[in-house]
Design a protein around this motif. Structure first.
Motif, short mmCIF file in Angstrom:
data_model
loop_
_atom_site.label_atom_id
_atom_site.label_comp_id
_atom_site.label_asym_id
_atom_site.label_seq_id
_atom_site.Cartn_x
_atom_site.Cartn_y
_atom_site.Cartn_z
N CYS A 121 0.79 -1.23 0.00
CA CYS A 121 0.00 0.00 0.00
C CYS A 121 0.83 1.29 0.00
CB CYS A 121 -0.94 0.02 1.21
SG CYS A 121 -2.26 -1.20 1.12
N TRP A 134 -8.73 2.91 2.06
CA TRP A 134 -8.88 1.86 1.07
C TRP A 134 -9.38 0.57 1.73
CZ3 TRP A 134 -4.28 4.73 1.39
CH2 TRP A 134 -4.02 5.58 0.30
N ARG A 147 -8.39 -3.68 -4.80
CA ARG A 147 -8.15 -2.55 -3.89
C ARG A 147 -9.11 -1.44 -4.28
NH1 ARG A 147 -5.63 2.27 -4.46
NH2 ARG A 147 -5.00 1.61 -6.55
N THR A 148 -9.88 -0.94 -3.32
CA THR A 148 -10.89 0.07 -3.60
C THR A 148 -10.72 1.26 -2.68
OG1 THR A 148 -12.43 -1.71 -4.17
CG2 THR A 148 -13.36 0.49 -3.88
N GLU A 149 -10.68 2.44 -3.24
CA GLU A 149 -10.69 3.66 -2.43
C GLU A 149 -12.13 3.99 -2.08
OE1 GLU A 149 -10.14 8.35 -3.26
OE2 GLU A 149 -8.44 7.10 -3.90
#
Length: 239
Positions: A121, A134, A147-149
């Protein structure tokens, strides 16, 4: 490198074989200083300021070459010797550098301990002036699915709700999640709000039966009193 030479008395004062371009061709880019590499991108200085002075001034104002990745168009154009076109070129180069660092392997990583999570990260958090949160959705073997914000806030203020976190996990059919956010200050020590939201997320994870493996705060080793550069709520015993 005629354009560089014509606008830089400092370069003209150097022996021909000691100028940045000649050394670059002869010995490769690793021999050049940060200022010389940046000067190669700038190509020319301005009236009264040679290109090396402009380049070194940029780095000094940013604190480091890496610090320039945090600069906006306005930051670059504020600097004497950098016009609008050069500023756009520098923004482009900094974004390319960020994307190279962020490039992922063909096989998604296995994220099963704080160190591996932090290493994965850190490039995503590099140079950010605001806090972002995230969600890492993982499969049964703790391999990354996505991976999602989920939020982006002002420095020192990141808000997240369990529904935003677990909506992504459910959508990806994840078996587990890791939550990650950054501290732009570099100090990864948790705030009272960080601790509160982690406890809320822990309770929500138990309710919907998706494992919350960890919540990691990304900082920088230089600003971390213990030198790790990250904080793990799992290691701290909160999870």
């Amino acid at each position: 490198m005629a354009e560089l030479e014509s606008s830089s008395n400092r370069l003209l004062s150097l022996a021909a074989n000691e100028r940045p371009q000649e050394r670059l061709e002869r010995q490769g880019p690793s021999v050049l200083s940060d200022g010389e590499l940046l000067a190669m991108l700038l190509r020319s200085g301005t009236s009264g300021r040679d290109v090396l002075t402009v380049a070194q001034g940029l780095i000094a104002n940013a604190g480091s070459l890496a610090g320039l990745t945090r600069w906006t168009l306005k930051d670059f154009t504020r600097h004497k010797g950098v016009g609008h076109v050069k500023a756009l070129q520098l923004l482009t180069v900094m974004e390319i550098a960020r994307r190279v660092v962020l490039s992922e392997n063909a096989l998604p990583p296995v994220l099963e301990n704080p160190q591996s999570i932090a290493e994965f990260c850190r490039p995503h958090a590099m140079g950010l002036a605001v806090e972002k949160f995230w969600v890492l959705s993982l499969n049964r073997k703790n391999r990354l699915i996505r991976r999602t914000e989920v939020t982006s806030g002002t420095a020192g203020s990141t808000l997240v709700h369990p529904r935003e976190v677990f909506r992504e996990a459910i959508k990806e059919a994840a078996s587990a999640v890791v939550c990650v956010h950054n501290h732009p200050s570099g100090d990864p020590a948790p705030s009272a709000a960080d601790i509160r939201v982690t406890r809320v997320l822990r309770e929500a994870a138990q309710t919907i039966q998706i494992d919350l493996l960890d919540h990691i705060i990304i900082g920088s080793p230089a600003a971390d009193p213990v030198g790790l550069g990250h904080y793990s709520f799992r290691d701290a015993g909160v999870l």
